[in-house]
Write a protein that holds these residues in place. Sequence first.
Motif, PDB file in Angstrom:
ATOM      1  N   VAL A   1       0.833  -1.198   0.000  1.00  0.00           N
ATOM      2  CA  VAL A   1       0.000   0.000   0.000  1.00  0.00           C
ATOM      3  C   VAL A   1       0.870   1.252   0.000  1.00  0.00           C
ATOM      4  CG1 VAL A   1      -1.801   1.258   1.246  1.00  0.00           C
ATOM      5  CG2 VAL A   1      -1.854  -1.251   1.158  1.00  0.00           C
ATOM      6  N   GLU A   2       1.942   1.221   0.783  1.00  0.00           N
ATOM      7  CA  GLU A   2       2.939   2.298   0.762  1.00  0.00           C
ATOM      8  C   GLU A   2       4.311   1.677   0.982  1.00  0.00           C
ATOM      9  OE1 GLU A   2       4.110   6.658   2.675  1.00  0.00           O
ATOM     10  OE2 GLU A   2       2.484   5.496   3.573  1.00  0.00           O
ATOM     11  N   GLY A   3       5.268   2.048   0.133  1.00  0.00           N
ATOM     12  CA  GLY A   3       6.606   1.473   0.222  1.00  0.00           C
ATOM     13  C   GLY A   3       7.714   2.493   0.255  1.00  0.00           C
ATOM     14  N   THR A   4       7.354   3.750   0.500  1.00  0.00           N
ATOM     15  CA  THR A   4       8.353   4.813   0.555  1.00  0.00           C
ATOM     16  C   THR A   4       8.781   5.035   1.999  1.00  0.00           C
ATOM     17  OG1 THR A   4       7.356   5.898  -1.354  1.00  0.00           O
ATOM     18  CG2 THR A   4       8.876   7.209  -0.017  1.00  0.00           C
ATOM     19  N   GLY A   5      10.091   4.900   2.261  1.00  0.00           N
ATOM     20  CA  GLY A   5      10.582   5.047   3.621  1.00  0.00           C
ATOM     21  C   GLY A   5      10.258   3.838   4.472  1.00  0.00           C
ATOM     22  N   LEU A   6      10.324   4.033   5.793  1.00  0.00           N
ATOM     23  CA  LEU A   6       9.989   2.974   6.757  1.00  0.00           C
ATOM     24  C   LEU A   6       8.578   3.225   7.263  1.00  0.00           C
ATOM     25  CD1 LEU A   6      13.361   2.850   8.756  1.00  0.00           C
ATOM     26  CD2 LEU A   6      12.614   1.357   6.885  1.00  0.00           C
ATOM     27  N   VAL A   7       7.630   2.456   6.739  1.00  0.00           N
ATOM     28  CA  VAL A   7       6.212   2.664   7.067  1.00  0.00           C
ATOM     29  C   VAL A   7       5.566   1.324   7.424  1.00  0.00           C
ATOM     30  CG1 VAL A   7       5.937   4.730   5.621  1.00  0.00           C
ATOM     31  CG2 VAL A   7       5.597   2.459   4.619  1.00  0.00           C
ATOM     32  N   GLY A   8       4.431   1.408   8.112  1.00  0.00           N
ATOM     33  CA  GLY A   8       3.623   0.214   8.351  1.00  0.00           C
ATOM     34  C   GLY A   8       3.664  -0.355   9.744  1.00  0.00           C
ATOM     35  N   GLU A   9       4.357   0.287  10.692  1.00  0.00           N
ATOM     36  CA  GLU A   9       4.326  -0.203  12.074  1.00  0.00           C
ATOM     37  C   GLU A   9       3.028   0.221  12.759  1.00  0.00           C
ATOM     38  OE1 GLU A   9       9.114  -0.353  13.120  1.00  0.00           O
ATOM     39  OE2 GLU A   9       7.862   1.240  13.964  1.00  0.00           O
ATOM     40  N   TYR A  10       2.651  -0.522  13.811  1.00  0.00           N
ATOM     41  CA  TYR A  10       1.481  -0.227  14.649  1.00  0.00           C
ATOM     42  C   TYR A  10       0.204  -0.084  13.804  1.00  0.00           C
ATOM     43  CZ  TYR A  10       5.284   0.813  17.859  1.00  0.00           C
ATOM     44  OH  TYR A  10       6.436   0.732  18.613  1.00  0.00           O
ATOM     45  N   THR A  11      -0.043  -1.085  12.966  1.00  0.00           N
ATOM     46  CA  THR A  11      -1.216  -1.034  12.096  1.00  0.00           C
ATOM     47  C   THR A  11      -2.488  -1.387  12.857  1.00  0.00           C
ATOM     48  OG1 THR A  11      -1.139  -3.344  11.406  1.00  0.00           O
ATOM     49  CG2 THR A  11       0.224  -1.776  10.171  1.00  0.00           C
ATOM     50  N   SER A  12      -3.608  -0.861  12.352  1.00  0.00           N
ATOM     51  CA  SER A  12      -4.929  -1.198  12.886  1.00  0.00           C
ATOM     52  C   SER A  12      -5.932  -1.027  11.753  1.00  0.00           C
ATOM     53  CB  SER A  12      -5.294  -0.296  14.064  1.00  0.00           C
ATOM     54  OG  SER A  12      -6.553  -0.649  14.603  1.00  0.00           O
ATOM     55  N   ILE A  13      -6.745  -2.058  11.475  1.00  0.00           N
ATOM     56  CA  ILE A  13      -7.641  -2.041  10.324  1.00  0.00           C
ATOM     57  C   ILE A  13      -9.076  -2.325  10.743  1.00  0.00           C
ATOM     58  CG2 ILE A  13      -7.341  -4.482   9.728  1.00  0.00           C
ATOM     59  CD1 ILE A  13      -7.351  -3.601   6.755  1.00  0.00           C
ATOM     60  N   ALA A  14     -10.015  -1.709  10.041  1.00  0.00           N
ATOM     61  CA  ALA A  14     -11.449  -1.934  10.246  1.00  0.00           C
ATOM     62  C   ALA A  14     -12.134  -1.850   8.890  1.00  0.00           C
ATOM     63  CB  ALA A  14     -12.027  -0.903  11.216  1.00  0.00           C
ATOM     64  N   ILE A  15     -13.386  -2.230   8.842  1.00  0.00           N
ATOM     65  CA  ILE A  15     -14.200  -2.089   7.635  1.00  0.00           C
ATOM     66  C   ILE A  15     -15.097  -0.880   7.824  1.00  0.00           C
ATOM     67  CG2 ILE A  15     -15.899  -3.147   6.121  1.00  0.00           C
ATOM     68  CD1 ILE A  15     -13.156  -4.453   6.014  1.00  0.00           C
ATOM     69  N   GLY A  16     -14.969   0.090   6.907  1.00  0.00           N
ATOM     70  CA  GLY A  16     -15.753   1.306   7.006  1.00  0.00           C
ATOM     71  C   GLY A  16     -17.201   1.088   6.626  1.00  0.00           C
ATOM     72  N   THR A  17     -17.995   2.144   6.804  1.00  0.00           N
ATOM     73  CA  THR A  17     -19.416   2.049   6.483  1.00  0.00           C
ATOM     74  C   THR A  17     -19.653   1.922   4.981  1.00  0.00           C
ATOM     75  OG1 THR A  17     -19.518   4.474   6.540  1.00  0.00           O
ATOM     76  CG2 THR A  17     -20.136   3.290   8.546  1.00  0.00           C
ATOM     77  N   ASP A  18     -18.622   2.195   4.183  1.00  0.00           N
ATOM     78  CA  ASP A  18     -18.734   2.005   2.736  1.00  0.00           C
ATOM     79  C   ASP A  18     -18.370   0.587   2.308  1.00  0.00           C
ATOM     80  OD1 ASP A  18     -16.048   2.110   3.267  1.00  0.00           O
ATOM     81  OD2 ASP A  18     -15.580   3.687   1.815  1.00  0.00           O
ATOM     82  N   GLY A  19     -18.064  -0.276   3.289  1.00  0.00           N
ATOM     83  CA  GLY A  19     -17.735  -1.667   3.003  1.00  0.00           C
ATOM     84  C   GLY A  19     -16.293  -1.893   2.601  1.00  0.00           C
ATOM     85  N   LEU A  20     -15.459  -0.862   2.678  1.00  0.00           N
ATOM     86  CA  LEU A  20     -14.052  -0.971   2.286  1.00  0.00           C
ATOM     87  C   LEU A  20     -13.151  -0.840   3.511  1.00  0.00           C
ATOM     88  CD1 LEU A  20     -14.151   1.246  -0.930  1.00  0.00           C
ATOM     89  CD2 LEU A  20     -14.285  -1.259  -0.780  1.00  0.00           C
ATOM     90  N   GLY A  21     -11.972  -1.451   3.405  1.00  0.00           N
ATOM     91  CA  GLY A  21     -11.026  -1.410   4.507  1.00  0.00           C
ATOM     92  C   GLY A  21     -10.453  -0.017   4.716  1.00  0.00           C
ATOM     93  N   VAL A  22     -10.211   0.327   5.970  1.00  0.00           N
ATOM     94  CA  VAL A  22      -9.546   1.575   6.330  1.00  0.00           C
ATOM     95  C   VAL A  22      -8.574   1.246   7.457  1.00  0.00           C
ATOM     96  CG1 VAL A  22     -11.450   2.225   7.868  1.00  0.00           C
ATOM     97  CG2 VAL A  22      -9.840   3.967   7.062  1.00  0.00           C
ATOM     98  N   ALA A  23      -7.311   1.659   7.313  1.00  0.00           N
ATOM     99  CA  ALA A  23      -6.267   1.249   8.252  1.00  0.00           C
ATOM    100  C   ALA A  23      -5.408   2.438   8.664  1.00  0.00           C
ATOM    101  CB  ALA A  23      -5.394   0.163   7.637  1.00  0.00           C
ATOM    102  N   SER A  24      -5.029   2.461   9.939  1.00  0.00           N
ATOM    103  CA  SER A  24      -4.081   3.453  10.455  1.00  0.00           C
ATOM    104  C   SER A  24      -2.730   2.775  10.642  1.00  0.00           C
ATOM    105  CB  SER A  24      -4.583   4.041  11.777  1.00  0.00           C
ATOM    106  OG  SER A  24      -4.723   3.015  12.755  1.00  0.00           O
ATOM    107  N   TYR A  25      -1.641   3.571  10.533  1.00  0.00           N
ATOM    108  CA  TYR A  25      -0.302   3.024  10.717  1.00  0.00           C
ATOM    109  C   TYR A  25       0.682   4.172  10.960  1.00  0.00           C
ATOM    110  CZ  TYR A  25       0.234   4.241   5.733  1.00  0.00           C
ATOM    111  OH  TYR A  25       0.280   4.910   4.529  1.00  0.00           O
ATOM    112  N   TYR A  26       1.869   3.803  11.339  1.00  0.00           N
ATOM    113  CA  TYR A  26       2.908   4.777  11.696  1.00  0.00           C
ATOM    114  C   TYR A  26       3.945   4.860  10.587  1.00  0.00           C
ATOM    115  CZ  TYR A  26       6.789   6.884  14.337  1.00  0.00           C
ATOM    116  OH  TYR A  26       7.832   7.694  14.758  1.00  0.00           O
ATOM    117  N   ASP A  27       4.241   6.113  10.172  1.00  0.00           N
ATOM    118  CA  ASP A  27       5.315   6.393   9.215  1.00  0.00           C
ATOM    119  C   ASP A  27       6.549   6.759  10.027  1.00  0.00           C
ATOM    120  OD1 ASP A  27       7.139   7.500   7.427  1.00  0.00           O
ATOM    121  OD2 ASP A  27       5.612   8.555   6.254  1.00  0.00           O
ATOM    122  N   LYS A  28       7.445   5.801  10.182  1.00  0.00           N
ATOM    123  CA  LYS A  28       8.619   6.004  11.028  1.00  0.00           C
ATOM    124  C   LYS A  28       9.579   7.016  10.422  1.00  0.00           C
ATOM    125  CE  LYS A  28      12.106   3.332  13.571  1.00  0.00           C
ATOM    126  NZ  LYS A  28      12.627   1.975  13.827  1.00  0.00           N
TER     127      LYS A  28
END
Length: 648
Positions: free
Chosen positions: A389-416
């Motif tokens: 989903v993102e590969g620039t720099g060091l990203v993707g730590e401390y992820t958390s994902i849910a399904i939004g009201t639109d039926g699509l995934g939405v995720a938070s994460y840390y850009d180190k």
Amino acid sequence: MNHRAIQYSKFGTLILTGALALIAVIAAVIAAGGGEIGPQGPDGTQGKDGAPGPAGSSGLRGFPGVAGPEGEQGPSGPKGPKGSTGAPGNDGKSGVLAIGSGLTTAGVNEGNVAVDFDGTGDANTVARSDHDHDHDHDHDHDADYYTALELAAGTADVAWTSITGVPADLKSGGTASSVKWDDIEGRPSGLDDGDDLLEAIEWNKILNRPETLNTTLGGMPCGSSEIAIFNGSTWVCGDAGPSTGDYAISSQDCVDGLIATGIDATGSLVCATLSSSDAVPFQRAKHVSTALATGPGDAGLWNSVTIGDDGFPIIAYEAGNALYLAKCDDVSCTSATSMFIENIGISDLHASLIIGTDGNPLIAYHNDGDFKIAHCQTVGCETSTKTIVEGTGLVGEYTSIAIGTDGLGVASYYDKTNKNLKVAHCNNTACTSADITIVDGSGSDGPFIGMEHERGKYTSLTIGADGFPIISYQNVKDESLMVAHCSDVACTDSTNHSIDSLGNVGRSTSIVIGKDGRALISYFDVTSTDLKTAHCSNITCSESTTSAAVTTGGVGDWNSMTIGTDGHAIISYYDSFNGNLEVAHCNDVTCTSATAVDVDTSPLVGQHTSITIGSDGLPLVIYHDVASRDLKAVHCSNGYCLPNVRNR
């Protein structure tokens, strides 16, 4: 063949004597058989005069009427003159036919013995017979007749069709539709009162009772203090539970903040506040703890658990520097089938798992500096698509994902690299592409250098009561707890609020929506080493109250929170002082206090915890065992996750 019984009448006196003897025999048979008296029969027809001859044996009484007056005696000789007609006999009553002495019984097997009367029924009417009394000279009765003695003794067999007055439903030889109670021999005296409400019979009065009873299921080798218990997938031997008197009367419950501690003498439930230092007052049902994966390497790091559409738990976890998905084989997760997904190198996994709208797992995770999402193409994830989903720099730590009201995934994460909190909103179910937004950090305020605006560690995301994502995380620079409330489904805009900044707080956050529709956050206070909670006062969490839910020291790290079936939050976490896994059940909706108990006291267990509520309504905790290096699961036996407690 037919045999007709005919009586020679030589002397009237003999006829009367025979009639009296026949009456006695009939009375004896009726007394023995217990037959009912039938309705009154019609007059018998007039019989013809018998041929004169020698005196016959005792004759058969006229049927159905009683014998008339004595007729005139016929002269001796081969054939006597026809006797005068006797007076009509009185009307008799129907009864069971009794066969007197001298009657043949040949033909019994064919059931066709018959008695014919060809006279008027008068006393002087001579009965006819073509029976030869002298035929059975050896008296073996193998062909013709039985004596009165044999009939009286019950040793004779009489054809069924020769008996009159038989109930209609017995003539066919079948089962009677009813039998009078008084006609049953050997009936229990205690039932003669006709009481149909008998509810119990003494065990010792039951005939053919077994000497011992098998109290196990299917021959299971349960001990004397155990019973067969279904654990959700199979039958096992377990604790027999409370003894007589330990059960409370039905429809009882404890109010918020109290738990059941016992039962009083009246059968009422005793409720009390249970602190973390109190001993559990009754020892019954046990939690089920299982080692699910034993490798490769350290299994169970950075795990995440959810419930599949089939009701069975699904777990994403790290083992041997790779991403695995384990699908539990039952509700209690006593066993699981693991599937390798992808190697991740030496980086930490930071996995977060949810079930997509297609019913398949969707996993957000960190892979060697990239933020990736894996979409399983089957429930067990035998095949999957992996997207960077993102590969620039060091990203993707401390992820958390849910399904939004639109039926699509939405995720938070840390850009180190840029020290930002970010959100990725998937463009399709498989999340092969996504739109990325900086929610908080240096990128949102400008290109700051260093830690001045380092934000976004320990993220946890859920969908708020307004349908928009809400995220808890740590402000790294200030070591404070923060909340970001998104303004739309994709979180392209948000408002951020500081929740707690007293000391070093905000680590290991977990956010849920309570039954009041407000966000509730659990987090670790490093300064006081306590498990703390924050309850939002409104949907955006612009205002909130914080509480120290568990303060026994060394508790709260690696925490994970969910909402129990009672509407109160339940939190799993690590007790760093004792190296144990603990669970705290909130005593109210805002979780201003909680009851904490040890769930697994094995050495060095309880890191990397993740908790959910199973399809059976009971908490399930996934965690890492440092000592054994295993992925473990514990299925709580009750909603509070109190050990050794069974519902009444």
